[in-house]
Structure formats: C-alpha cells, structure tokens
Design an enzyme around this catalytic site. Structure first.
Site, short mmCIF file in Angstrom:
data_model
loop_
_atom_site.label_atom_id
_atom_site.label_comp_id
_atom_site.label_asym_id
_atom_site.label_seq_id
_atom_site.Cartn_x
_atom_site.Cartn_y
_atom_site.Cartn_z
N LYS A 53 -53.74 13.49 -21.27
CA LYS A 53 -55.12 13.77 -20.66
C LYS A 53 -56.33 12.97 -21.49
O LYS A 53 -57.05 12.17 -20.75
CB LYS A 53 -55.48 14.90 -20.58
CG LYS A 53 -54.27 15.88 -19.49
CD LYS A 53 -54.44 17.28 -19.47
CE LYS A 53 -53.06 17.80 -18.66
NZ LYS A 53 -53.37 19.37 -18.81
N GLN A 97 -55.16 24.75 -21.44
CA GLN A 97 -53.55 23.99 -21.26
C GLN A 97 -52.74 25.14 -21.10
O GLN A 97 -52.49 26.16 -22.06
CB GLN A 97 -53.27 22.92 -22.58
CG GLN A 97 -52.06 22.51 -22.72
CD GLN A 97 -51.85 21.45 -21.29
OE1 GLN A 97 -52.75 20.94 -21.07
NE2 GLN A 97 -50.81 21.30 -20.86
N ASP A 120 -59.11 22.45 -13.18
CA ASP A 120 -57.88 22.53 -12.98
C ASP A 120 -57.32 23.32 -11.78
O ASP A 120 -56.15 23.53 -11.46
CB ASP A 120 -57.15 23.26 -14.23
CG ASP A 120 -56.00 22.36 -15.06
OD1 ASP A 120 -55.79 21.40 -14.23
OD2 ASP A 120 -55.84 22.82 -16.13
#
Ligand code: NDP
Length: 283
Positions: A53, A97, A120
């Site tokens: 990322k 994450q 996200d």
C-alpha cells in the site's frame, strides 16, 4: 495452462488502465493527499500488505503515514491513536490493517474511524450504506476490486447466477451486497454448506474467498463459468489460490493467483483515498 497465462496479461492491462486513471485523478486534486495506516504488531503477512500500500501510494504521489503500534497495546490506546487521526486535517483516510492481534475488539476499533475517513469501507456506517445500495459511501477494497474486475469481464450481471464461497465481513458478505445491487442472483456458501459442488456447479460467476488451496476442482464447475479466485494460500513456499488450475479447461475466465485480485485491491484502496480527497475538496 495456456489460457491462464493469457489471463495474466489481460489482468495486467486492466491494472495499468486503472493506474493511469488514478494518476490523472491525482493530478486534478489540489494540494496534498495524505492517509494513515495503523499496523498493530509485526505480523509478517500484514507487513507485506502494508508495504504494498505504501509503495503504490508513493508511485501515485499520495502521502502515507504508517503508524506501527506494539501488539501488547490495549484497545483504548489504539482508539486514542485513531481519534488523533480523525482530528488531523492533513489525514484524509484511515486504514487499520487487519487482522488485529487476538483479544482486540476489531468492531469497536474500526467503528472509531470517522466515516468520512473510512477509506477501507469497514465501519458499520459504510457497510450499512452498502447494504442500503447507496452509491456515495466507501466500499471495502477487496470486494469492490472484485466487482470492478467482474464487470470488465461480464457484459451484464443482471439475472446471472453468482456463487460466492466464503462469508467473511471483509470479502464474502460485502461482495454479496454489491452483486445483489447489480441484479445478480447470489448464493453464499461457507464451511457448513452441504453439497458445495451442487451449488458451485450452478454458477455463471464463481467467486472463491475461503482460503483452502485448490479446493475447487474442474468437476465442481459448469462449462463457461467465469471464476474469480481471491484465495491466497501458501503451499511449499508458493502462493496458490482456492481454485485448481484444471478448472481453466472448462472456464470462460479464471483469474490468476498471485498477481490477480491482490494488486487490484491495492488500486481500489487508492481509488477510495482519492474519493475521500474529492469529497474533502467539495466541503
Ligand atoms: P476468513 O477466514 O475470514 O473467512 C473464510 C470464509 O470461508 C468463512 O466464511 C468460512 O466459513 C469459509 N470457508 C472456510 N473453509 C471453507 C470450505 N472448506 N468450504 C466452504 N467455505 C469455507 O477469510 P477472508 O475472507 O479474510 O479471506 C478469504 C481468503 O481470501 C483468504 O485466502 C485470504 O488470504 C484471501 N484474501 C485475499 C485478499 C486479496 O486482496 N487478494 C484480501 C482478503 C483476503 P465459516 O464462516 O463457516 O467459518
């Protein structure tokens, strides 16, 4: 096998086209675009994904602030870190994450993220918007990438029989809503599903997201099926999908693993960050 090689070239082209679009969008946004990734602990697989990322953001000129927290850190301290980012004007998106170390309440932690910065798409608010069929929210990166990919391959999803194997909140469940919103007829299978083969054989579109190496074999699909393999499994030091390569004999399309959905997911995440930046410009 030959077919699989062709598919790899094909997906590379799709990735390049998306990258070019994102690059153009980035240039049209005034000012600095920055987001943050919180990683708790040093899980090696998470470290690789975070690295990918960061690398993609760098190549697009997007600023990425990585925050590495000790895995012994409690929920409250993680929440405080997120709250600081919520209040920071130069952070437009926040990613936690996953998976988080055992014992932490992922739902509580994710729901601390300001929905305006939820790139996200995993807060309860974002998932609710998806469930309602609203278009303006953030959609989780992996299923959104898969949907984009399916739409590249299928002229229409209307009335198509889509079967998803795997019902996680990260992939299977949100993807089922996305496919329903596109008027596909959707069945979700999971570890308690009986007669999996009978169901997968009915699929026009088969999406596998369950994480067992090569479990879907050629006898489990019908001729002409399009197969999108999300699974990432490590076997003898190699990465393989949930679908056996023999399926290519019957499939109209079989996405490659590795190099398929993984890179598309990272691109989708960047698209979400740019969406956050565009929304911010309009405020
Ligand atoms: P989870 O472990 O959270 O969920 C797995 C799902 O698969 C569960 O719903 C489980 O059922 C179901 N399942 C497990 N075994 C079987 C089986 N034998 N038959 C039918 N269903 C089964 O995984 P994730 O959704 O997070 O990830 C799934 C896979 O996708 C993994 O390989 C992961 O590495 C990969 N992945 C890839 C990404 C990418 O970018 N390419 C991103 C995210 C994930 P039950 O609910 O009953 O337990």
């Amino acid at each position: 096998m030959k077919r699989r090689k062709m598919d790899k070239e094909d997906i590379k082209k799709i990735q390049e086209n998306i990258f070019a679009k994102l690059e153009a969008q980035t240039k049209n946004i005034e000012g600095d675009i920055g987001f943050a990734i919180i990683q708790v602990g040093l899980d090696p697989v998470s470290t690789i994904y975070v690295g990918k990322k960061e690398e993609m953001a760098r190549s697009l000129g997007i600023r990425c602030k990585k925050i590495l927290l000790d895995e012994r850190m409690g929920e409250q301290e993680i929440v405080e870190n997120i709250n600081k980012l919520n209040g920071s004007e130069d952070i437009l998106g926040i990613i936690v994450q996953l998976p988080l170390p055992k014992g932490l309440n992922s739902r509580k932690i994710l729901d601390t993220i300001d929905p305006k910065k939820d790139v996200d798409g995993l807060t309860t608010e974002s998932l609710g918007k998806l469930f309602e069929g609203e278009k303006d929210g953030f959609f989780p990166a992996t299923p959104a990438a898969v949907l984009g990919f399916i739409k590249e391959k299928e002229k229409t999803l209307e009335g198509k029989r889509a079967v998803i194997v795997g019902r996680s909140n990260l992939v299977g469940k949100p993807l089922s809503s996305m496919l329903l919103n596109e008027d596909a007829t959707v069945t979700i299978c999971h570890s308690k599903t009986k007669n999996l083969k009978e169901i997968t054989k009915e699929a026009d579109i088969l999406v596998t997201a369950f994480g067992s190496p090569r479990l879907i074999t050629v006898d489990m699909v019908k001729e002409g099926v399009s197969v999108f393999d999300i699974g990432i499994n490590r076997v003898d030091g190699k990465i393989v999908g949930d679908v056996d390569e023999g399926v290519a004999k019957k499939a109209k399309y079989l996405s490659p693993v590795p190099g398929g959905i993984g890179p598309l997911t990272v691109l989708q995440l960047m698209a979400n960050i740019l969406k956050a930046a565009q929304k911010n410009e309009m405020r």
